[in-house]
Design a protein around this motif. Structure first.
Motif, PDB file in Angstrom:
ATOM      1  N   VAL A  83       0.871  -1.190  -0.463  1.00  0.00           N
ATOM      2  CA  VAL A  83       0.127   0.261   0.155  1.00  0.00           C
ATOM      3  C   VAL A  83       0.935   1.152  -0.184  1.00  0.00           C
ATOM      4  CG1 VAL A  83      -1.168   1.502   1.560  1.00  0.00           C
ATOM      5  CG2 VAL A  83      -2.018  -1.098   0.968  1.00  0.00           C
ATOM      6  N   SER A  86       3.170   1.963  -3.784  1.00  0.00           N
ATOM      7  CA  SER A  86       1.695   2.472  -3.846  1.00  0.00           C
ATOM      8  C   SER A  86       1.497   3.706  -4.270  1.00  0.00           C
ATOM      9  CB  SER A  86       0.884   1.542  -4.189  1.00  0.00           C
ATOM     10  OG  SER A  86      -0.392   1.980  -4.872  1.00  0.00           O
ATOM     11  N   VAL A  90       2.634   7.174  -6.445  1.00  0.00           N
ATOM     12  CA  VAL A  90       2.064   8.715  -7.331  1.00  0.00           C
ATOM     13  C   VAL A  90       2.301   9.322  -6.366  1.00  0.00           C
ATOM     14  CG1 VAL A  90      -0.631   9.064  -7.178  1.00  0.00           C
ATOM     15  CG2 VAL A  90       0.596   6.798  -7.081  1.00  0.00           C
TER      16      VAL A  90
ATOM     17  N   MET B   1       1.191   6.984 -17.516  1.00  0.00           N
ATOM     18  CA  MET B   1       1.092   5.914 -15.735  1.00  0.00           C
ATOM     19  C   MET B   1      -0.033   7.098 -15.606  1.00  0.00           C
ATOM     20  SD  MET B   1       3.476   4.684 -14.894  1.00  0.00           S
ATOM     21  CE  MET B   1       4.154   4.824 -12.961  1.00  0.00           C
ATOM     22  N   PHE B   4      -2.381   5.256 -13.361  1.00  0.00           N
ATOM     23  CA  PHE B   4      -1.653   5.080 -12.499  1.00  0.00           C
ATOM     24  C   PHE B   4      -2.010   5.577 -11.050  1.00  0.00           C
ATOM     25  CE2 PHE B   4       2.123   3.563  -9.163  1.00  0.00           C
ATOM     26  CZ  PHE B   4       1.571   3.318  -9.154  1.00  0.00           C
ATOM     27  N   ARG B   5      -1.679   6.868 -11.957  1.00  0.00           N
ATOM     28  CA  ARG B   5      -2.070   8.553 -10.645  1.00  0.00           C
ATOM     29  C   ARG B   5      -3.135   8.290  -9.353  1.00  0.00           C
ATOM     30  NH1 ARG B   5      -1.780  13.870 -13.252  1.00  0.00           N
ATOM     31  NH2 ARG B   5       0.083  13.458 -13.868  1.00  0.00           N
ATOM     32  N   TRP B   7      -5.127   5.179  -9.168  1.00  0.00           N
ATOM     33  CA  TRP B   7      -5.160   4.026  -8.876  1.00  0.00           C
ATOM     34  C   TRP B   7      -4.184   3.344  -7.762  1.00  0.00           C
ATOM     35  CZ3 TRP B   7      -9.508   1.675  -9.388  1.00  0.00           C
ATOM     36  CH2 TRP B   7     -10.512   1.809 -10.455  1.00  0.00           C
ATOM     37  N   GLY B   8      -2.706   4.174  -7.449  1.00  0.00           N
ATOM     38  CA  GLY B   8      -2.242   3.675  -6.788  1.00  0.00           C
ATOM     39  C   GLY B   8      -2.423   4.251  -5.260  1.00  0.00           C
ATOM     40  N   LEU B   9      -2.747   5.128  -5.245  1.00  0.00           N
ATOM     41  CA  LEU B   9      -3.603   5.967  -4.370  1.00  0.00           C
ATOM     42  C   LEU B   9      -4.823   5.281  -3.716  1.00  0.00           C
ATOM     43  CD1 LEU B   9      -2.847   9.773  -4.738  1.00  0.00           C
ATOM     44  CD2 LEU B   9      -1.760   8.054  -2.994  1.00  0.00           C
ATOM     45  N   PRO B  11      -5.591   1.898  -3.056  1.00  0.00           N
ATOM     46  CA  PRO B  11      -5.063   1.326  -1.726  1.00  0.00           C
ATOM     47  C   PRO B  11      -5.066   2.043  -0.491  1.00  0.00           C
ATOM     48  CG  PRO B  11      -3.855   0.415  -3.365  1.00  0.00           C
ATOM     49  CD  PRO B  11      -4.719   1.226  -3.626  1.00  0.00           C
ATOM     50  N   ALA B  12      -4.546   2.626  -0.104  1.00  0.00           N
ATOM     51  CA  ALA B  12      -4.054   3.471   0.550  1.00  0.00           C
ATOM     52  C   ALA B  12      -5.031   4.073   1.463  1.00  0.00           C
ATOM     53  CB  ALA B  12      -2.312   4.780   0.912  1.00  0.00           C
ATOM     54  N   TRP B  13      -6.105   4.691   0.511  1.00  0.00           N
ATOM     55  CA  TRP B  13      -7.157   5.935   0.629  1.00  0.00           C
ATOM     56  C   TRP B  13      -8.428   4.592   1.055  1.00  0.00           C
ATOM     57  CZ3 TRP B  13      -9.588  10.712   1.356  1.00  0.00           C
ATOM     58  CH2 TRP B  13      -8.750  11.264   1.023  1.00  0.00           C
ATOM     59  N   LEU B  15      -8.051   2.021   2.707  1.00  0.00           N
ATOM     60  CA  LEU B  15      -7.512   0.936   3.349  1.00  0.00           C
ATOM     61  C   LEU B  15      -8.173   2.578   5.020  1.00  0.00           C
ATOM     62  CD1 LEU B  15      -5.569  -1.465   5.235  1.00  0.00           C
ATOM     63  CD2 LEU B  15      -3.853  -0.172   5.235  1.00  0.00           C
ATOM     64  N   MET B  16      -7.710   3.027   5.044  1.00  0.00           N
ATOM     65  CA  MET B  16      -7.064   5.049   5.982  1.00  0.00           C
ATOM     66  C   MET B  16      -9.156   5.235   6.511  1.00  0.00           C
ATOM     67  SD  MET B  16      -4.772   4.548   6.949  1.00  0.00           S
ATOM     68  CE  MET B  16      -2.950   4.261   6.732  1.00  0.00           C
ATOM     69  N   GLY B  18     -11.426   2.869   5.595  1.00  0.00           N
ATOM     70  CA  GLY B  18     -11.842   1.728   6.372  1.00  0.00           C
ATOM     71  C   GLY B  18     -12.359   1.238   7.856  1.00  0.00           C
ATOM     72  N   THR B  19     -10.838   1.250   8.103  1.00  0.00           N
ATOM     73  CA  THR B  19     -10.003   1.151   9.270  1.00  0.00           C
ATOM     74  C   THR B  19      -9.658   2.911  10.473  1.00  0.00           C
ATOM     75  OG1 THR B  19      -7.854   1.908   8.745  1.00  0.00           O
ATOM     76  CG2 THR B  19      -8.850  -0.146   8.985  1.00  0.00           C
ATOM     77  N   MET B  21     -11.087   6.126   9.288  1.00  0.00           N
ATOM     78  CA  MET B  21     -12.172   7.419   9.246  1.00  0.00           C
ATOM     79  C   MET B  21     -14.155   6.865   9.354  1.00  0.00           C
ATOM     80  SD  MET B  21      -9.962   9.657   5.863  1.00  0.00           S
ATOM     81  CE  MET B  21      -8.881   8.883   4.888  1.00  0.00           C
TER      82      MET B  21
END
Lengths: 266, 287
Positions: A83, A86, A90, B1, B4-5, B7-9, B11-13, B15-16, B18-19, B21
């Motif tokens: 995570v 990635s 970006v 790319m 990807f700009r 999509w790359g974010l 997973p991080a968004w 995760l944060m 869901g766990t 905010m």
């Protein structure tokens, strides 16, 4: 110039610093020292013995807790590192993108919020949506708070490295993913390893979240140690702590060494 | 790319979100819910949990002001502030001495400051439990000089544990600020016949202030939510907000009240972070 006239010298500061470092390491030394005590009492030294290590290593409950901790930490480390990698790619390659600062804050959010509040929040959410698999609950929660620790060294490395190689790969018509896999990733690999190791240590050491989400079958090592402490201090507890101290220090030294090495290389 | 700009974010968004905010919003909703009969809660909207922080209700339903929980909040603020202040004072000479060493020595000493931070928090707090105990080194010294009772389970024991836990977070930013100091400024102070201490007060301290402020936030925020020190070194008798929240979530306890206290703690942290961001912005616009 004599020491007396050195304007940069402050009398007493050196002594304070020496005492500071002594104070920083004395508690850790005390734990390690008394783990080799033959006596049942922690602080009364009667002779050298390694029997508490034998006792610790044949303690099934302890080994169970260690197994849970390792499974959770290894899985959370892989998730958090992917995570973070990635997101770091970006954010460092698109400095003028929209919501860049916001996204960076979001990735680092676990560092800004008190862990006890986040732990309570996870507990309530998980019990509300009926997410009851203890191990999976721990992995999800740990992945979140390990992410910033994996993110920071990767991000630092990406920002510090020259983009010439990536440009060269692009000029040679490498597809974006090929350029990443063959050029960028090898260059930032030490940062990725450093981040992964820090994430692993943070997960292995966590108490607050693991304790809040504990459901009997998923007692992690720190939660197990807490239970032992509540029952009283014993040399076996010191032996377990010493093993944990050594594991943390070795990993932290490796991680910090890795990041320091190419800080110098620049 | 381009693709990807975004999509790359993701997973991080996710995760944060869901766990952190979304769960925090649910905590806010639970804090205004009714207390469940067997632990947990029933959805509702009332401010009873927040009222409970200030008032207690007797059997006849009369409300009386009750400083019990305010005392815990006060103790939390006091201990976190004292921890921050001690870390600030201690880190100044330490960071100064480190910053004036040779590059190799500097790197080694900073390494040594950081290392204990990676040792499990519970082990570090346990170490103080041994040291301050009646049979421990400091505990025995205390009795030897004629001290009475035990050092453990006091606010002082918690304070020692908290300073020990969080001091690396102060030394690092203060060191970074002092390292950036131009030695010529110290020479200039001396040339103008300023004593060392005047130079320290009028030159070093003002220029180190941003580092101290950054360190203060890094120490104060986790100190507010600290759990292990009050639980082990405070022996459960000296509650702090972290332990108060923790105890509300065992079986059959009061989840809405715990959620309300958690939100009060969160609000305190957010106030500190906002003040800090404004200070940083103010500095940027001035510079």
């Amino acid at each position: 110039m004599s020491r007396h006239h050195n304007v940069r010298h402050y009398p007493g500061a050196g002594l304070v610093t020496a005492v500071f470092f002594l104070w920083l390491y004395a508690p850790i030394a005390v734990v390690i020292w008394f783990s080799f005590n033959e006596n049942r009492l922690v602080s009364v030294w009667t002779g050298f013995s390694t029997k508490w290590y034998t006792a610790a290593l044949s303690n099934d409950a302890l080994l169970d807790a260690l197994r849970v901790s390792l499974i959770v930490a290894l899985t959370a480390t892989v998730v958090a590192t992917l995570v973070a990698l990635s997101a770091a790619m970006v954010l460092s390659r698109n400095p003028d993108m929209r919501f860049r600062r916001l996204s960076e804050t979001v990735v680092n959010l676990p560092l800004l919020l008190p862990e006890i509040v986040v732990a309570v929040a996870s507990l309530i959410l998980f019990s509300q949506i009926g997410f009851s698999n203890g191990m999976a609950r721990l992995i999800v929660a740990h992945s979140a708070f390990c992410t910033p620790f994996a993110f920071l060294p990767i991000r630092a490395r990406l920002q510090g490295m020259s983009r010439d190689y990536e440009e060269a790969a692009k000029d040679l018509y490498a597809a974006p993913f090929t350029a990443f896999r063959r050029v960028t990733l090898p260059l930032i690999l030490p940062g990725v390893f450093a981040g992964a190791m820090l994430a692993f240590v943070i997960s292995m050491d966590d108490f607050i979240t693991s304790n809040m989400l504990n459901t009997g079958g998923t007692t992690t090592l720190p939660v197990y140690i807490f239970g032992l402490i509540k029952r009283g201090t014993t040399p076996e507890l010191n032996a377990i702590s010493t093993l944990l101290i050594l594991a943390s220090l070795v990993l932290a030294l490796l991680a910090l060494g890795l990041s320091a090495r190419w800080m110098r290389r620049g | 790319m381009r693709g990807f700009r975004v999509w790359g974010l993701v997973p991080a968004w996710s995760l944060m979100l869901g766990t952190l905010m979304v769960p925090l919003i649910i905590v806010a909703m639970v804090s205004v819910a009714d207390r469940g009969t067997y632990g947990g809660f029933d959805w509702a909207f009332n401010l009873l949990s927040y009222r409970e922080i200030l008032f207690s209700e007797d059997w006849d339903g009369n409300l009386a002001f009750d400083p019990k929980y305010l005392g815990i909040i006060g103790r939390t603020l006091l201990l976190a502030t004292a921890t921050t202040a001690i870390c600030m004072i201690l880190s100044l000479p330490v960071a100064y001495v480190i910053a004036t060493r040779s590059p190799r020595m500097k790197a080694l000493l900073i390494y040594l400051v950081t290392l204990p931070f990676w040792v499990s928090m519970i082990v570090r707090v346990y170490a103080w439990l041994i040291i301050l105990g009646n049979d421990g080194i400091v505990g025995r010294f205390w009795h030897w000089i004629g001290g009475e009772g035990t050092l453990l389970f006091t606010p002082g024991a918690m304070l020692v544990g908290m300073v020990y836990s969080y001091i690396p977070l102060m030394v690092l930013p203060v060191f970074a600020a002092i390292e950036k100091l131009d030695p010529a400024l110290l020479e200039a102070g001396a040339d103008l016949y300023a004593s060392r201490w005047t130079t320290a007060r009028r030159v070093i301290l003002p220029l180190t202030w941003p580092g101290l402020a950054a360190g203060a936030v890094l120490v104060f925020v986790p100190a507010l939510g600290t759990v292990l020190e009050p639980m082990l070194l405070g022996g459960g008798k000296q509650m702090m907000m972290g332990t108060l929240i923790q105890t509300q979530f065992g079986g059959g306890r009061n989840w809405p009240f715990g959620a309300a206290v958690a939100l009060v703690l969160l609000a305190m942290v957010v106030i500190v972070l906002v003040l800090n961001a404004r200070r940083a912005m103010h500095r940027e616009t001035r510079a």
